[in-house]
Design an enzyme around this catalytic site. Structure first.
Site, short mmCIF file in Angstrom:
data_model
loop_
_atom_site.label_atom_id
_atom_site.label_comp_id
_atom_site.label_asym_id
_atom_site.label_seq_id
_atom_site.Cartn_x
_atom_site.Cartn_y
_atom_site.Cartn_z
N PRO A 144 0.72 -1.02 0.02
CA PRO A 144 -0.03 -0.14 -0.08
C PRO A 144 1.00 1.36 0.13
CG PRO A 144 -0.81 -1.60 1.42
CD PRO A 144 0.44 -2.11 1.08
N CYS A 145 0.66 1.95 -0.86
CA CYS A 145 1.27 3.29 -1.30
C CYS A 145 1.19 4.43 -0.38
CB CYS A 145 1.00 3.65 -2.58
SG CYS A 145 -0.52 4.34 -2.82
N GLN A 146 0.05 4.47 0.38
CA GLN A 146 -0.05 5.75 1.43
C GLN A 146 0.94 6.00 2.18
OE1 GLN A 146 -2.25 3.18 0.74
NE2 GLN A 146 -4.20 3.73 0.01
#
Length: 360
Positions: free
Chosen positions: A80-82
């Site tokens: 997940p890039c967040q």
């Protein structure tokens, strides 16, 4: 024989599509996928088969579940890039930054000869990149990395993403990366086809009439509109072709949000119209909200539809999305453009096959 592929943090399968579908690369076969979003997993299953699982990745790195990880030639995916995103103001200490660790555990468990990690640009500047490279080296992998623009590989969107590629030094030749572009913003200079544009992808669609996902053939099943208030409609009409929130403020200050008037810089894409003759801007999960970006139709007074967003990501109309409007939008916005994935896939397939050709 096709190379066996595992997709972690798979979402609906945009990256898998670029690797496995014959219209893209087509030299891989998906054997396992994992994500914690049930609607996205349902979409993955609808398109690629029932070998996708909705679960927490960390459960699959030890014990009985680890024994169920199939053998694979390659593991792909985007933790997940967040945690790396510039939009995440509290990204320091974000627990999602460490999800590359179970990803690498599964790389080891599967016996993969290659892995591909995809993420936002911030990964290339993050400490985690060095940690990933260090862990990869202990597992016998050489690594390289690059920042790719999806428009350079045929996607109708200027989405910039970071990739880390690892390959087993004892089994695979060095990966030539980044792949050579297939499209160009300057075709006269490069001789390549021009970037694909918004007009290429959505100009043929009629004006949307309905307000919900419908049980009708594609593309109209996802081609529905919102029901704006009178004020929102006036705001849309105040933005000229190619314009944005600053044009709204000049043309209709009385209906411009006061916070935008006070903020005199930045946010030039907010409430902006897409250009017919350019690729789309990055499609995010809330593309149906023009206050979030340049998501107004080039001419019509409305945000883009789910079908238009899917096409601007590069998804073919035959790709099946399942879930609610919000769930489908999240799947579209979180996906890897299949055309960009295919460019990576071709580079990886070449080196996986090189050793086999030499042995023959």
């Amino acid at each position: 024989m096709k190379h066996k592929l595992i997709d972690l943090f798979s979402g609906c399968g945009g990256m898998t599509l670029g690797f496995v579908h014959p219209d893209y690369c087509g030299r891989f076969e998906s054997v396992f996928a994992l994500d914690n979003d049930q609607a996205a997993v349902n979409s993955y299953i609808a398109n690629f088969g029932d070998h996708a699982v909705c679960d927490d990745i960390e459960k699959w790195t030890s014990g009985e579940l680890a024994e169920r990880i199939p053998a694979a030639d390659i593991v792909i995916g985007g933790p997940p890039c967040q945690g790396f995103s510039l939009l995440n103001k509290k990204r320091k200490g974000d627990g999602r930054r460490s999800l590359w660790e179970p990803y690498m555990d599964i790389v080891a468990l599967s016996g993969a000869r290659v892995f591909v990690i995809e993420n936002v640009q911030g990964l290339l500047r993050a400490d985690e990149k060095r940690q990933i490279e260090k862990r990869a080296k202990t597992l016998g992998f050489e690594t390289t990395s690059a920042l790719l623009n999806s428009a350079d590989y045929g996607a109708p969107q200027t989405r910039k993403r970071a990739f880390i590629i690892g390959w087993k030094m004892s089994e695979v030749e060095a990966v030539s990366f980044p792949p050579e572009p297939t499209h160009s913003a300057n075709p006269e200079r490069t001789g390549l086809p021009r970037w694909r544009t918004v007009a290429d992808m959505i100009a043929d669609l009629p004006a949307p009439q309905e307000f919900e996902i419908r049980d009708v053939p594609a593309p109209l099943n996802l081609h529905f509109r919102r029901n704006p208030t009178a004020k929102s409609l006036k705001r849309y009409k105040a933005v000229p072709p190619g314009g944005n929130r600053f044009d709204l403020q000049r043309n209709a200050p009385e209906i411009t949000p006061p916070c935008w008037i006070r903020k005199t810089s930045g946010g030039t894409d907010l409430f902006g119209r897409l250009w017919w003759d350019r690729p789309s801007v990055t499609i995010r999960t809330e593309f149906f909200k023009p206050e979030k970006g340049r998501y107004l139709h080039p001419e019509q007074h409305r945000p883009i539809t789910h079908r238009e967003a899917a096409r601007l990501m590069g998804f073919p109309d035959h790709f099946v999305f399942t879930g609610t409007k919000i769930e489908v939008a999240r799947q579209i916005g979180n996906a890897v453009p299949p055309d960009m994935a295919a460019a990576v896939a071709r580079a990886v397939a070449d080196v996986l096959e090189m050793r086999a050709r030499r042995a023959a």
